[in-house]
Design a protein around this motif. Structure first.
Motif, PDB file in Angstrom:
ATOM      1  N   PRO A 221      44.622  39.875  46.286  1.00  0.00           N
ATOM      2  CA  PRO A 221      44.184  40.270  44.940  1.00  0.00           C
ATOM      3  C   PRO A 221      45.360  40.256  43.963  1.00  0.00           C
ATOM      4  O   PRO A 221      46.334  40.977  44.143  1.00  0.00           O
ATOM      5  CB  PRO A 221      43.630  41.682  45.135  1.00  0.00           C
ATOM      6  N   LEU A 222      45.254  39.395  42.989  1.00  0.00           N
ATOM      7  CA  LEU A 222      46.297  39.254  41.981  1.00  0.00           C
ATOM      8  C   LEU A 222      45.677  39.389  40.598  1.00  0.00           C
ATOM      9  O   LEU A 222      44.463  39.232  40.440  1.00  0.00           O
ATOM     10  CB  LEU A 222      46.979  37.884  42.107  1.00  0.00           C
ATOM     11  N   ALA A 223      46.509  39.611  39.624  1.00  0.00           N
ATOM     12  CA  ALA A 223      46.032  39.753  38.251  1.00  0.00           C
ATOM     13  C   ALA A 223      45.402  38.440  37.778  1.00  0.00           C
ATOM     14  O   ALA A 223      45.997  37.369  37.919  1.00  0.00           O
ATOM     15  CB  ALA A 223      47.181  40.146  37.340  1.00  0.00           C
ATOM     16  N   GLU A 224      44.197  38.563  37.253  1.00  0.00           N
ATOM     17  CA  GLU A 224      43.505  37.426  36.637  1.00  0.00           C
ATOM     18  C   GLU A 224      43.714  37.552  35.139  1.00  0.00           C
ATOM     19  O   GLU A 224      44.068  38.610  34.640  1.00  0.00           O
ATOM     20  CB  GLU A 224      42.003  37.480  36.941  1.00  0.00           C
ATOM     21  N   GLY A 225      43.496  36.509  34.433  1.00  0.00           N
ATOM     22  CA  GLY A 225      43.594  36.587  32.986  1.00  0.00           C
ATOM     23  C   GLY A 225      43.588  35.206  32.391  1.00  0.00           C
ATOM     24  O   GLY A 225      43.458  34.202  33.088  1.00  0.00           O
ATOM     25  N   SER A 226      43.715  35.165  31.085  1.00  0.00           N
ATOM     26  CA  SER A 226      43.753  33.878  30.420  1.00  0.00           C
ATOM     27  C   SER A 226      45.126  33.245  30.649  1.00  0.00           C
ATOM     28  O   SER A 226      46.107  33.934  30.891  1.00  0.00           O
ATOM     29  CB  SER A 226      43.484  34.041  28.931  1.00  0.00           C
ATOM     30  N   GLY A 227      45.157  31.960  30.579  1.00  0.00           N
ATOM     31  CA  GLY A 227      46.418  31.252  30.801  1.00  0.00           C
ATOM     32  C   GLY A 227      46.779  31.195  32.267  1.00  0.00           C
ATOM     33  O   GLY A 227      45.914  31.227  33.138  1.00  0.00           O
ATOM     34  N   LEU A 228      48.051  31.133  32.540  1.00  0.00           N
ATOM     35  CA  LEU A 228      48.526  31.001  33.911  1.00  0.00           C
ATOM     36  C   LEU A 228      48.826  32.372  34.494  1.00  0.00           C
ATOM     37  O   LEU A 228      49.972  32.798  34.566  1.00  0.00           O
ATOM     38  CB  LEU A 228      49.751  30.096  33.956  1.00  0.00           C
ATOM     39  N   SER A 229      47.791  33.043  34.915  1.00  0.00           N
ATOM     40  CA  SER A 229      47.924  34.355  35.536  1.00  0.00           C
ATOM     41  C   SER A 229      48.517  34.185  36.930  1.00  0.00           C
ATOM     42  O   SER A 229      48.546  33.080  37.475  1.00  0.00           O
ATOM     43  CB  SER A 229      46.548  35.013  35.629  1.00  0.00           C
ATOM     44  N   PRO A 230      48.986  35.271  37.541  1.00  0.00           N
ATOM     45  CA  PRO A 230      49.466  35.166  38.923  1.00  0.00           C
ATOM     46  C   PRO A 230      48.402  34.605  39.874  1.00  0.00           C
ATOM     47  O   PRO A 230      48.721  33.822  40.759  1.00  0.00           O
ATOM     48  CB  PRO A 230      49.837  36.612  39.280  1.00  0.00           C
ATOM     49  N   ALA A 231      47.145  34.980  39.670  1.00  0.00           N
ATOM     50  CA  ALA A 231      46.079  34.453  40.531  1.00  0.00           C
ATOM     51  C   ALA A 231      45.923  32.948  40.349  1.00  0.00           C
ATOM     52  O   ALA A 231      45.742  32.210  41.323  1.00  0.00           O
ATOM     53  CB  ALA A 231      44.759  35.168  40.236  1.00  0.00           C
ATOM     54  N   ALA A 232      46.009  32.471  39.114  1.00  0.00           N
ATOM     55  CA  ALA A 232      45.906  31.028  38.861  1.00  0.00           C
ATOM     56  C   ALA A 232      47.073  30.283  39.499  1.00  0.00           C
ATOM     57  O   ALA A 232      46.895  29.201  40.064  1.00  0.00           O
ATOM     58  CB  ALA A 232      45.846  30.750  37.359  1.00  0.00           C
ATOM     59  N   CYS A 233      48.273  30.855  39.426  1.00  0.00           N
ATOM     60  CA  CYS A 233      49.444  30.234  40.063  1.00  0.00           C
ATOM     61  C   CYS A 233      49.265  30.170  41.578  1.00  0.00           C
ATOM     62  O   CYS A 233      49.578  29.160  42.206  1.00  0.00           O
ATOM     63  CB  CYS A 233      50.714  30.994  39.711  1.00  0.00           C
TER      64      CYS A 233
END
Length: 182
Positions: free
Chosen positions: A73-85
């Motif tokens: 579980p990582l921070a989601e959000g707009s842009g390149l969030s840790p989860a997106a990375c």
């Protein structure tokens, strides 16, 4: 006749010529100066209908995205969030893209991969190479997050999903080093 926008009166007068132009691009019909309807060719309609019906929920990457959210579980959000990375690095481990540019190209042109990294969100614009490289390098500097990612990638169910997606089992450390190389 070639118009991108036409009034209702003109549509009535020149219907056959205007409809012929829809093979090249959609035709907006306006009424009282505001958009009222769009006329598209059958080929364009079919293409856009396929895009509108995009549902990746049955693809193995949907299950992998769910596993990532549950086990890492990582921070989601707009842009390149840790989860997106993390999801970008997961794709790197599965497919072994040559570099960040190759990854970005796949994110731009493969809707499923973009959906996976974006987290199933609203479909953010594809990220640029410098910001993608910087965000992934920052994520890779986070030792606990990378250790958790390695544990996730080592799970047998994740390996099975990777193989089902057409990937191969790779030495992930070497693959990730290629991601941040200039």
């Amino acid at each position: 006749m070639r118009n991108e926008s036409v009034g209702l009166v003109d549509l009535r007068r020149n219907l056959s010529a205007l409809l012929e132009t829809t093979r090249l691009q959609p035709l907006m019909v306006h009424r009282y100066g505001t958009p009222w309807a769009y006329v598209v060719s059958d080929a364009q309609w079919r293409q856009h209908r396929v895009q509108l019906e995009f549902d990746p929920s049955g693809h193995p990457l949907a299950r992998l995205q769910q596993l990532q959210r549950e086990l890492l579980p990582l921070a989601e959000g707009s842009g390149l969030s840790p989860a997106a990375c993390a999801r970008a690095l997961i794709l790197q481990a599965i497919y072994g893209f040559d570099d960040i540019g190759d990854l970005r190209e796949h994110l731009c042109f493969d809707r499923l991969l973009h959906w996976f990294v974006d987290g199933g969100g609203a479909g953010a614009e594809p990220w640029q190479v410098p910001e993608l490289r910087q965000a992934i390098a920052a994520f890779m500097d986070d030792t606990p997050a990378m250790a958790a990612l390695f544990r996730l990638l080592g799970r047998e169910d994740v390996v099975a999903i990777a193989v089902a997606c057409g990937g191969q089992r790779r030495e992930t450390g070497a693959v990730f080093k290629a991601m941040t190389a200039p």
